[in-house]
Scaffold this active site. Structure first.
Site, PDB file in Angstrom:
ATOM      1  N   ASP A   1       0.855  -1.190   0.000  1.00 31.09           N
ATOM      2  CA  ASP A   1       0.000   0.000   0.000  1.00 31.09           C
ATOM      3  C   ASP A   1       0.889   1.237   0.000  1.00 31.09           C
ATOM      4  O   ASP A   1       2.069   1.173   0.359  1.00 31.09           O
ATOM      5  CB  ASP A   1      -0.933   0.014   1.213  1.00 31.09           C
TER       6      ASP A   1
ATOM      7  N   GLU B   1       9.963   5.139 -10.858  1.00 32.03           N
ATOM      8  CA  GLU B   1       9.161   3.928 -10.962  1.00 32.03           C
ATOM      9  C   GLU B   1       9.282   3.114  -9.678  1.00 32.03           C
ATOM     10  O   GLU B   1      10.371   2.843  -9.197  1.00 32.03           O
ATOM     11  CB  GLU B   1       9.607   3.104 -12.172  1.00 32.03           C
TER      12      GLU B   1
ATOM     13  N   ASP C   1      -2.733  -2.861  -2.938  1.00 32.45           N
ATOM     14  CA  ASP C   1      -3.732  -1.803  -2.746  1.00 32.45           C
ATOM     15  C   ASP C   1      -3.276  -0.534  -3.462  1.00 32.45           C
ATOM     16  O   ASP C   1      -2.107  -0.381  -3.805  1.00 32.45           O
ATOM     17  CB  ASP C   1      -3.918  -1.530  -1.245  1.00 32.45           C
TER      18      ASP C   1
ATOM     19  N   HIS D   1      -0.838  -0.381   5.113  1.00 32.33           N
ATOM     20  CA  HIS D   1      -1.443   0.950   5.230  1.00 32.33           C
ATOM     21  C   HIS D   1      -0.989   1.635   6.521  1.00 32.33           C
ATOM     22  O   HIS D   1      -0.620   2.819   6.512  1.00 32.33           O
ATOM     23  CB  HIS D   1      -2.966   0.830   5.203  1.00 32.33           C
TER      24      HIS D   1
END
EC number: 3.1.26.-
Length: 926
Positions: free
Chosen positions: A697, A735, A767, A901
């Protein structure tokens, strides 16, 4: 302008090698093809720009992206869709000007060909083909730019595949009848007519092109126009193919030629549908904010908090597995009834000379709505040197004049500005002007008196009473939400303008939402310490069990430090005694802490004390703070995560002052501490013996606009209860895949060190990826990740399953019940009808919601070579939602995603640095 003879040239090198092999395959073929051998020119739009040879003898260089895309096109059979004509470099031109890896490989290829020039013709042919194969394989191992995978496409249509929809349905679970927030769209004719519009003399200004065409609006009642291409639902008669318009600025005549190009299938034109429903929202007198539309006339007043709530809708049209559908969801926008000027005056009264600092904290980054035209702007700064008396340049009748803000608003909007000395709000924007290749920066000046703040401040969000009052209107039940859908459908059907707009395109909207059959997966059994087995519940929560039973793996707290201020000494003592009293039922031993009383609660006092007391023997640091302050919390976490690494817990003293809740709060803190020290709380049955599950994430760091934080969390034991974590900092334009490859290698190395073997199976939950990035992920990022496997061994080839997790979606699922509609139970799966047409995907409701309407999570399996069935994939995904140790129940996304997260948020918001390697195998970020 860049030199066309420069560039890396990787793809061009590959193209030239391919062309050489084609010449060898057909030595008798003439250099100029015969008309019969030339593929028929397609009417489909080109995806590759044509190139012309240099007349100066320099071959075409560049980065070679277009050439890379041409490889597949050149191998197509005659009659298929062809790209635009590509003129190869002259045979007498100089060598390719690229300097990239592909060019170096080509040079080696040419050298080897020169050395073996005496080989027979047949051998030459096979050798060239082999060289191309080797070259292709080598290039696939390099970090090719992700931009090479993107192809410019007309935004008004998309490729329509004749292949049937991707159907991947599971069977496990109990079937249930549900409805959802999707509505079928029906069309009579599946044809759209495409025309090219030319202006003579040519008009560079796009906005003027719209005006010139709209002078003849009677011929184009239903249309979509982008400045060049016109789409209409019916064929235009010859009489309207050549028109004359008048330039409104200089009254000159402009010839408008409308040239027929082709017909298209209506199912290609998804953009037209979405534009159409935006127009229907205008027909219904709704106001647009971003992608949502709101009804200001139905605003709900909350006078005690000076707030109002605007109800609204968000719509999107797409083609799904079950056909063409409209996604409809209800939404709300919270606005303040007071103007920004009245707020400034309040702050001036309370803060005095420091008003600007306080207002800067409130306004910077906030969105304000201008009351005169209902538009949103982001505030970037406050300029107290400007006022409504200030002037700016404005063009009137071809002349530049100076006009004050006072006169401007009176002349254009009929508004009398009352306070002539108020400061101005500044919003900065960047736009690309007509005829310019570079974006232009704009400074938009806003009058506080004419602006309303939208959203809520942090202080307002911490006001329990205010949030409860707002939630009364924003957290609507399934019955209320479904009633809003019915009201929208009825409004469209009763509105004559909206009905005629749909009918003009041959469309009609279904009278009710889509009904379908879903499945509810069986509850998962939980395992605690001492071999305790707890059957799963339908609501997927186990709050009482988690404190009643021993944890799965306990870590005793033997050497730890407790920091507190002198005024919070009693709070600290009560916490310590409660902690020791409640640790035994959970199977955790807690020794006395080293007490560190502090003279005050200043940030530097905490930092100095931490650096002094943290030694290599300290297991844990707990800091009790008198008040909630973000800067102090960030400073403590920076020390404990990066500078002097040790698991840490920061507690607000106020949460420990409630004697009725101190026991339950302390129990939850103890569970957190056990996880941060490397322990585990519970487990579930995992079907795989040797597998690693990864969660990825990202978090966009607000203090560093051009930098993002990406977290990588991977399991390293069979029960998926121990997690290894790494963080990547991604600068703008960089990237992310290069950093992810390093993380994957590190995680696999740690798995090998912990288990003595590498995993046979890797499942990645990614995610933060939108629909527009799925192809790029599939074609570019995943092949790059697979390269990592060979780094750990030439024969190491585990299976890979790559699943994109999308939680910010508008899909809603409602369980049909006796009382109307309810939220479905956790474990509800939908894998057909409203799923993506061309992707293997499914939706899962994994968490229990007691207020409002539950939102499912969307999972897209973009890659899978493991052969697991849809049932296995869905059940594994739901299982992983049970393993987030910060909540005794299921969460909305798989645990590794939720851990990622939490980690990215902590690092991006507080630490702003790479956490120490000492902590990578613990959940220190909970």
């Amino acid at each position: 302008m860049a030199d066309p003879g420069k560039g890396r040239g990787r793809s061009l090198a590959l193209l030239q090698a391919l062309k050489k092999s084609q010449m060898m395959d057909s030595p008798s073929q003439s250099e100029s093809q015969s008309p019969e051998s030339t593929p028929e020119q397609s009417t489909a739009p080109s995806t590759i720009a044509s190139a012309t040879p240099s007349t100066s003898g320099v071959s075409i260089g560049g980065r070679g992206r277009a050439a890379a895309l041409m490889l597949a096109k050149m191998q197509q059979k005659p009659g298929s869709t062809t790209p635009a004509i590509f003129v190869p470099p002259s045979s007498t031109s100089a060598p390719t000007a690229g300097t990239g890896r592909g060019f170096k490989l080509l040079q080696n290829l040419q050298a080897s060909q020169k050395a073996s020039s005496q080989i027979a013709s047949s051998q030459v042919t096979s050798s060239a083909q082999s060289d191309i194969k080797d070259l292709t394989e080598k290039m696939s191992e390099t970090s090719v730019s992700a931009q090479a995978s993107s192809v410019a496409k007309n935004k008004y249509f998309r490729e329509v595949k004749d292949t049937p929809p991707v159907v991947k349905k599971g069977e496990t679970g109990v079937p249930i009848e549900v409805t959802c927030n999707y509505i079928y769209l029906n069309f009579k004719e599946n044809i759209v007519f495409e025309y090219e519009v030319k202006f003579e003399p040519d008009q560079d200004y796009k906005h003027l092109r719209f005006k010139l065409l709209n002078e003849h609006i009677e011929h184009f009642k239903e249309k979509t126009f982008d400045g060049t291409t016109l789409y209409v639902p019916h064929e235009l008669p010859d009489a309207v193919r050549n028109l004359v318009s008048t330039n409104p600025y200089d009254q000159s005549k402009v010839n408008v030629s409308i040239i027929f190009r082709r017909t298209r299938r209506l199912s290609e034109m998804i953009h037209i549908y979405n534009v159409m429903f935006k127009c229907i929202m205008k027909d219904l007198k709704l106001i647009r904010f971003g992608r949502q539309h709101y009804n200001e006339h139905a605003a709900i007043q909350i006078p005690q908090h000076k707030l109002e709530v605007w109800p609204g809708y968000v719509t999107a049209v797409d083609e799904y597995e079950g056909g063409l559908m409209l996604t409809l969801d209800s939404t709300h926008r919270v606005l303040r009834t007071q103007t920004v000027l009245s707020l400034i005056k309040e702050v001036v009264q309370t803060e005095g000379a420091n008003w600007k600092r306080k207002m800067t904290d409130i306004l910077i980054g906030a969105s304000v709505m201008t009351t005169y035209n209902k538009k949103l702007f982001r505030v970037d700064t406050i300029d107290d040197k400007m006022s409504p008396r200030s002037t700016f340049e404005k063009t009137e009748k071809g002349e530049t004049v100076q006009i004050s803000f006072i006169d401007y608003y009176k002349k254009n909007y009929g508004i009398e500005i009352m306070d002539w000395d108020q400061p101005l709000l500044i919003s900065r924007d960047t736009k690309r002007m007509p005829g310019s290749d570079t974006p232009t920066d704009f400074m938009i000046c806003l009058i506080p008196e004419l602006c309303q703040l939208t959203g809520l401040t942090d202080d307002q969000r911490s006001n329990f009473r205010l949030m409860k009052d707002v939630a009364t209107y924003t957290r609507i039940t399934p019955n209320q939400r479904h009633a809003a859908f019915k009201k929208y459908i009825e409004s469209v059907m009763k509105n004559e303008t909206a009905k005629s707009r749909l009918a003009g395109w041959g469309l009609s909207i279904a009278p009710e939402t889509v009904n379908l059959t879903a499945r509810t997966l069986p509850p998962e059994t939980l395992y605690f310490g001492d071999n305790v087995r707890v059957p799963g519940k339908p609501n997927a929560e186990w709050n009482s069990e988690v404190t009643k039973h021993s944890v799965m793996q306990a870590v005793d707290i033997m050497r730890w430090v407790l920091l507190f201020t002198q005024r919070d000494k009693q709070v600290a003592m009560d916490f310590l005694s409660t902690l020791k009293r409640n640790c035994r039922p959970m199977g955790i031993m807690v020794s006395d802490a080293e007490l560190v009383p502090l003279a005050n609660d200043r940030t530097d006092t905490y930092v100095l004390a931490l650096k002094k007391c943290i030694t290599s023997s300290v297991q844990l640091v707990v800091a009790i703070c008198s008040t909630k302050r973000d800067d102090r919390y960030a400073a403590i976490k920076k020390v404990c995560c990066a500078d002097n690494p040790v698991p840490s817990q920061v507690i607000n003293a106020r949460t420990l002052m409630n004697t009725n809740k101190i026991r339950s709060i302390t129990q939850k803190i103890l569970l957190q501490l056990n996880c941060k020290l490397g322990g585990t709380l519970w487990s579930i049955s995992i079907p795989f013996k040797s597998a690693m599950i990864v969660g990825i994430d990202s978090y966009h760091d607000p203090s560093r606009r051009n930098r993002s934080v990406c977290s990588f969390v991977a399991s390293y034991n069979q029960s998926m209860t121990l997690w290894y974590s790494k963080v990547i900092f991604q600068e703008k334009g960089q990237e992310i895949v290069d950093g992810l490859k390093c993380c994957l290698v590190d995680a696999l190395t740690h798995y090998l060190r912990s288990n003595g073997q590498l995993p046979d199976r890797i499942i990645i939950y990614r995610d933060g990826v939108g629909d527009g990035q799925l192809k790029l992920l599939q074609q570019y990022e995943i092949p790059q990740m697979k390269i990592c496997f060979t780094i750990l061994g030439s024969n190491y080839q585990p299976t890979l399953t790559y699943v994109v997790v999308q939680k910010r979606i508008n899909t809603r699922i409602f369980l049909k019940s006796r009382d109307g509609y309810d939220n479905p139970n956790p474990g509800t799966v939908v894998d057909h009808c409203i799923t993506r047409r061309d992707w293997y995907d499914f939706l899962i409701v994994s968490q229990k919601v007691t207020q409002g309407t539950v939102t499912p999570t969307h999972y897209v399996v973009v890659y899978d070579d493991s052969g697991i069935t849809p049932d296995q994939c869905q059940r594994l995904t739901y299982k992983m939602c049970h393993l987030y140790y910060n909540w005794p129940g299921t969460v909305r996304v798989p645990a590794p995603c939720q851990y990622a997260h939490k980690l990215s948020y902590l690092v991006g918001q507080c630490v702003h640095a790479q956490p120490s390697d000492v902590l990578v195998d613990k959940l220190f970020f909970l």
